[in-house]
Design a protein around this motif. Sequence first.
Motif, PDB file in Angstrom:
ATOM      1  N   GLU A  41      32.457  36.305  32.405  1.00 23.24           N
ATOM      2  CA  GLU A  41      32.226  37.548  31.664  1.00 23.24           C
ATOM      3  C   GLU A  41      32.008  38.728  32.598  1.00 23.24           C
ATOM      4  OE1 GLU A  41      30.041  35.653  27.694  1.00 23.24           O
ATOM      5  OE2 GLU A  41      28.848  36.761  29.149  1.00 23.24           O
ATOM      6  N   ILE A  42      31.637  38.471  33.859  1.00 23.58           N
ATOM      7  CA  ILE A  42      31.335  39.573  34.775  1.00 23.58           C
ATOM      8  C   ILE A  42      32.141  39.433  36.064  1.00 23.58           C
ATOM      9  CG2 ILE A  42      29.025  39.896  33.836  1.00 23.58           C
ATOM     10  CD1 ILE A  42      27.846  38.488  36.206  1.00 23.58           C
ATOM     11  N   GLN A  43      32.201  40.547  36.815  1.00 26.08           N
ATOM     12  CA  GLN A  43      32.945  40.565  38.082  1.00 26.08           C
ATOM     13  C   GLN A  43      31.961  40.651  39.236  1.00 26.08           C
ATOM     14  OE1 GLN A  43      36.394  43.281  38.308  1.00 26.08           O
ATOM     15  NE2 GLN A  43      35.949  43.805  36.190  1.00 26.08           N
ATOM     16  N   LEU A  44      31.738  39.543  39.905  1.00 26.53           N
ATOM     17  CA  LEU A  44      30.807  39.522  41.024  1.00 26.53           C
ATOM     18  C   LEU A  44      31.488  40.012  42.293  1.00 26.53           C
ATOM     19  CD1 LEU A  44      29.102  36.040  40.516  1.00 26.53           C
ATOM     20  CD2 LEU A  44      28.244  38.274  39.803  1.00 26.53           C
ATOM     21  N   PRO A  45      30.699  40.523  43.267  1.00 26.82           N
ATOM     22  CA  PRO A  45      31.286  40.782  44.590  1.00 26.82           C
ATOM     23  C   PRO A  45      31.753  39.475  45.212  1.00 26.82           C
ATOM     24  CG  PRO A  45      28.887  41.035  44.634  1.00 26.82           C
ATOM     25  CD  PRO A  45      29.268  40.869  43.202  1.00 26.82           C
ATOM     26  N   SER A  46      32.625  39.564  46.215  1.00 26.18           N
ATOM     27  CA  SER A  46      33.327  38.364  46.704  1.00 26.18           C
ATOM     28  C   SER A  46      32.383  37.231  47.095  1.00 26.18           C
ATOM     29  CB  SER A  46      34.239  38.724  47.868  1.00 26.18           C
ATOM     30  OG  SER A  46      33.493  39.408  48.871  1.00 26.18           O
TER      31      SER A  46
END
Length: 930
Positions: free
Chosen positions: A391-396
């Motif tokens: 559901e979310i976009q985390l940093p790499s």
Amino acid sequence: MENRYVVLDLETTGHSPANADKIIEAGIVVIEDDVITEEFSTFLNPSRPIPPFISNLTGITDDDVRHAPVFQNKASELTALLENSWLIAHNVTFDLGFLNEELASHGFSRLENQVIDTVELARILYPQAPSYKLEQLAGYLQIEHEAPHRALMDAYVTAELFLELKNKLHSLPYETIAHLLELEKGLNSDLYSLLQQQKQKLAFSVYEDERFETYRGMAVRKRANEKQEKLLLDTSFGHFLDTIYETGGAMQQHMNHYERRDGQRDMSETVYDAFQSQNHALIEAETGTGKTLAYLLPSIYEAVKSRKRIVISTYTTQLQSQLLDDEIPLIRHLVQFPFHVALLKGKQHYISLEKFERALTFEQEDNYDIILTKAMILVWLTETETGDIDEIQLPSSGYIFFRKVSSDMEDTTDPSSPEFARSYYQRARKKAQQADIVITNHALLCTDMVNDYQLLPAYKKAIIDEAHHLEETAAKHYGASLDYVFAQNMLSQIGMTSENSWLSRLLGGASNNLDVFAAGKWDDLFTKARHETDDLFRMLFQYVLDQRQKDKSLSDIGRIQYRFDGDGGDADQWNTVIEMATRLTYYLRDLIHLLSPLTQLETMDTGLAEELNKNMEDLQTVIDRLEHLFLSNDASKEVKWIEIEAYGARNAVYLYSEPVAMAPLLREDFFQQKESIILTSATLTMRDSFTFMQNRLGLPEEKALTAKIKSPFSYETQVQLMIPDDFPDIKHGKLDDFVAAVSEAILSMAHITDGRMLVLFTSYDMLKRAYYLLKEIIDVNKYMLIAQGISSGSRSRLKKNFQTFDNAILLGTSSFWEGVDIPGDDLSCVMIARLPFQPPNHPVYEAKSSHLKQEGKNPFVELALPDAVIRFKQGFGRLIRSARDRGIVFVCDSRIRKARYGKYFIDSIPSVPVTFDSTQTILEKAEEWF
């Protein structure tokens, strides 16, 4: 300063003041007491030409700044506005950094304001936003943004964004604010005052927010009570479809401009017939059929009527999201009865609250990405119902952290325990067990298959969408893989007793009864295992280089691939590899033996005990994979190969094995176990025949229905297929000439289509050559050139950039041949550089070819050609995505007309006008047609 915020935005000639880039426009907006009170804007003369790309992006030209003041004449006015205030910018590091460099270079003092970065704050407070670019964020939060990339307008939008972010901050519960305050010192923004004020305000509040509940000191979204209504369906399926598809039906009532498509109803009836007759089915549904709705309707009807769940499996998470966010809500409007849908993914997708709380408490020394990840997750927990990290976009590097706090690390099997009750994964499983329709992905479906159906709820009927990917996904799960990063990360996760590691925490929390653990022996063995891992992968890297000195061909992913059959190419070298692999398995097994006594400690914390079991399992996994890859050998049934990053680290090595033939395994383990499996895709046939796909999947012929659903689109009028007959022949060592001809054709066609081109390559090497040649000859003032693997960003990011810029040309390989939808005027031409045959030296292709030869079959006819035709159909399908689309498919490979097998390609796509002529004639015809 308490309530004064100054929002700054700069437009510049480039990204780096170190490269003599200069400010060309500054915009400032002042916020006092949450109201915009002042604005300032000026052009600045950079005393150098503005690059064409910047003029295209911002609309600012050399004429606009010719008579503008130089920076030093406006510096005092700029800095005066920024006194006694917070400085806010969208990527504050860039704007403040640039401004300070300019100030310093002209003898002014650098600014030392407290700062707030709205990119960072938006990532934390809106973790589910699809993008953090200012323009996309504004759209997501419904903030009007009329002139992107102009300083004052960007500053206004950033100001409104900041006020929106403050409101969101004030909606968070006390526990979340308190945890964010603990993380604040590791962030780029100076948020202490904002967070501390809000914490104090909430500490004295008597209001109890009903949206949240507290678990292990963290605020999480309160779970809704879900009622499961069950209904007895007494309507016939034919009548059910009439009420939806026919004139005056639900589709017409709920969809604007609805036009009945015969193929859609035909597909629904075929799916239902297969369910009723307990047969399997292969259904090719061409673009525009509406196949998703066509298979969902009979699936929902059958599941509710029979009270037996049906599984729907997709290849991509994108299609899962489309099902849940678009198709299922539509069907709820169309049907007159309740039904229940659940999404189930693998354990690694769900967060473990217990593991996350432990990481918050014990892991203090974090890098920036981990601190940002923790902050994002804290806010997300107040919003999520599923706990699904997708559901979310985390940093790499946030994803590396998430692996440690995912449900994959849970060992919770006791339904009466608090951890079980709060487990998002267990909740997802329970929901799936109660659902009529379970949506999953091919990876979990195949994992379930390999593990004797222990993961998904029991089912007898399933829909496999994007079914042309089923074989390759199953092969990965029946095979094995291992790489250096996985092995070393696994060891680093455990650590030595002397490090600040999981093991030292385990020993510190396992009471004083530690005479069962030989700490000194552990550190010695652990060091040997770590060094042996490093040495083994370095040895493999060098081994592949040595074996491939004469053949330097690379695959389209830029890796060197080498197939090994157990004995290797150089016996002495390979024996050394075997010895090293064997020695490593001994070390890892000894590490497990040292950990084993700790499982008997009764005083150990439950969470640490779970992690102990998981880490022992991970050590055993590496042992199993090493033994499978190096110490067992059955070349007749399995293909094993090594891939190395040609220009990467000396241990960037990836090991793989797969079964040579998946058909017998799928037949026995899948199709014979289930009543009815429906396989559907837009690309399942070659020349209208399903034989190839049936054979590849092991689908029993006597139990397989087949149907081909034609597209409602008018391909005869919407598409032109154009093939030049005068390109250099790549076979005769004329690769450079061929790439030059492709590049010239791209440029010529771009003049006709105003860019808006997708160019598909079969190798990354050819794509790179074309890109750098185009960079030399293309008009950068007119065309935006975007290339996979060269331009930064994911596939979806490159696609968005392509759609954002007018006159863009997108070069892609591998994954761009399918799943990229660019409807409407954004795409007018798909150019295919080469027919997409698999490289003949690809390890899996080599092994399958040998297998077919042993069976007396022709590998080209049985494998290479059908694979290439299906891939070609996928590339062709990128062009027409709606009834209004119109464009040209330009194929640079004349084999499609000259070779005997060329007709297989043309006969396998919809019937379209074909032009086979000189490049010049084709370009003239293309211009006339457009």
